[in-house]
Design an enzyme around this catalytic site. Structure first.
Site, short mmCIF file in Angstrom:
data_model
loop_
_atom_site.label_atom_id
_atom_site.label_comp_id
_atom_site.label_asym_id
_atom_site.label_seq_id
_atom_site.Cartn_x
_atom_site.Cartn_y
_atom_site.Cartn_z
N HIS A 166 24.20 -8.66 39.95
CA HIS A 166 24.07 -7.31 39.10
C HIS A 166 25.47 -6.74 38.86
O HIS A 166 25.96 -6.31 39.83
CB HIS A 166 23.00 -6.52 39.37
N GLU B 85 25.99 -10.86 36.30
CA GLU B 85 25.43 -10.08 34.95
C GLU B 85 26.30 -8.96 34.80
O GLU B 85 27.21 -8.50 35.56
CB GLU B 85 24.04 -9.52 35.45
N ASP C 265 27.65 -5.63 31.34
CA ASP C 265 27.44 -4.96 30.33
C ASP C 265 28.73 -4.62 29.31
O ASP C 265 29.71 -4.49 29.80
CB ASP C 265 27.20 -3.54 30.98
N HIS D 206 29.41 -0.20 32.32
CA HIS D 206 27.89 0.04 32.22
C HIS D 206 27.59 1.50 31.32
O HIS D 206 26.99 1.31 30.37
CB HIS D 206 27.30 0.04 33.70
N GLU E 114 24.83 -8.52 29.13
CA GLU E 114 23.95 -7.41 28.26
C GLU E 114 24.91 -6.76 27.21
O GLU E 114 25.85 -6.13 27.37
CB GLU E 114 23.48 -6.32 29.28
#
Length: 290
Positions: free
Chosen positions: A40, A67, A69, A82, A150
């Site tokens: 993450h 992962e 953002d 993020h 994301e």
């Protein structure tokens, strides 16, 4: 990208005292015996989140899935961060003291490149920068990693779906070999619909826990339902698995953010297909005994 079926295997594993030794591919989260493990924001328990050192650390630990953002600067550059504000993870207050609330969308890429995005985490990371998505994809490629991307706050950045896919295409990430190494997710169903319409072959994931009665709608444009671990149960995961997504495959479930052994075992018992974690090594050790 195929969401893995693990419920039956997990039941068997839970009934044994000793697990088989893992293979290198299993450590990368790419075999059916365990949920896929996704680092993450990179291995963000051990390096500053969403930075190049964080994905380097995930690779060093032996995990291929990371992962991130994605948001957009004032001058239209995609960056990996993020929060919609720069305040928490950079020294923006010091460098630009008069520009509160320090929103990403209010700063140019050149201004953001001046910021230190590592010192907040530890002195050893002083001078780390907020990466552009282009820089990030280059490092993911060189590390031979795979990406759960994301699209963050798409309502703040009209057209970010087109732009993100355009950059991914330019970097070679929308060809057939790379499509197996890429998933795009969002909390916005509208954003995912756009992504699916623009690139139907791409695997997508909806972040959230839609009520079972609405899952058939999501199955039209997403391959994965990615909820917070505290919002799910074994029956919910089984209900999601009863639907098939836009590519004819069973809907999968990747849950977040799982950082301890007990929770890792719980969600594995539920039958999830992926575990998103700040501590991929902790989850791996919990599920394998190593």
């Amino acid at each position: 990208m195929h969401a893995r079926a693990v419920a039956a295997t997990t039941t068997a594993l839970l009934g044994t005292a000793t697990l088989l030794a893992p293979t290198p591919d299993a450590r990368a989260g790419d075999v059916g015996e365990q949920p896929r493990i996704v680092a993450h924001r990179g291995a963000s328990a051990y390096a500053p989140e969403n930075t190049l050192p964080a994905i380097d650390e995930a690779a060093r630990l032996g995990f291929s899935w990371v992962e991130n953002d994605v948001q957009r600067t004032k001058d239209g550059v995609l960056v990996v961060i993020h929060d919609d504000s720069l305040k928490r993870t950079t020294n923006v207050e010091k460098v630009f003291p008069g520009r509160a609330p320090w929103k990403v969308k209010d700063f140019t890429a050149a201004e953001i490149a001046r910021l230190d995005a590592g010192s907040w985490f530890g002195p050893g990371y002083a001078g780390t920068h907020v990466p552009t998505l282009k820089q990030y994809m280059s490092r993911v490629e060189s590390n031979h990693e795979k990406l759960l991307l994301e699209i963050k706050n798409p309502e703040l950045y009209p057209g970010i779906e087109h732009q993100t896919l355009g950059l991914l295409g330019n970097e070679g990430w929308l060809d057939r070999p790379h499509l197996g190494r890429l998933i795009v997710q969002s909390f916005s169903a509208d954003s995912l619909r756009i992504v699916h319409d623009l690139k139907p072959g791409l695997t997508t994931g909806f972040l959230g826990t839609p009520p079972p009665r609405d899952l058939y709608r999501y199955a039209r444009f997403t391959d994965l339902i990615n909820p917070s671990y505290g919002t799910i149960s074994g029956s919910y995961v089984a209900t999601v698995h009863a639907f098939h997504g836009p590519h004819g495959r069973r809907l999968g479930v990747y849950t977040w953010t799982v950082n301890d052994a007990a929770t890792a075992w719980t969600v594995t018992r539920y039958g999830v297909d992926g575990v998103i974690t700040n501590k991929p090594d902790v989850v791996w050790a919990a599920l394998t005994g190593y």
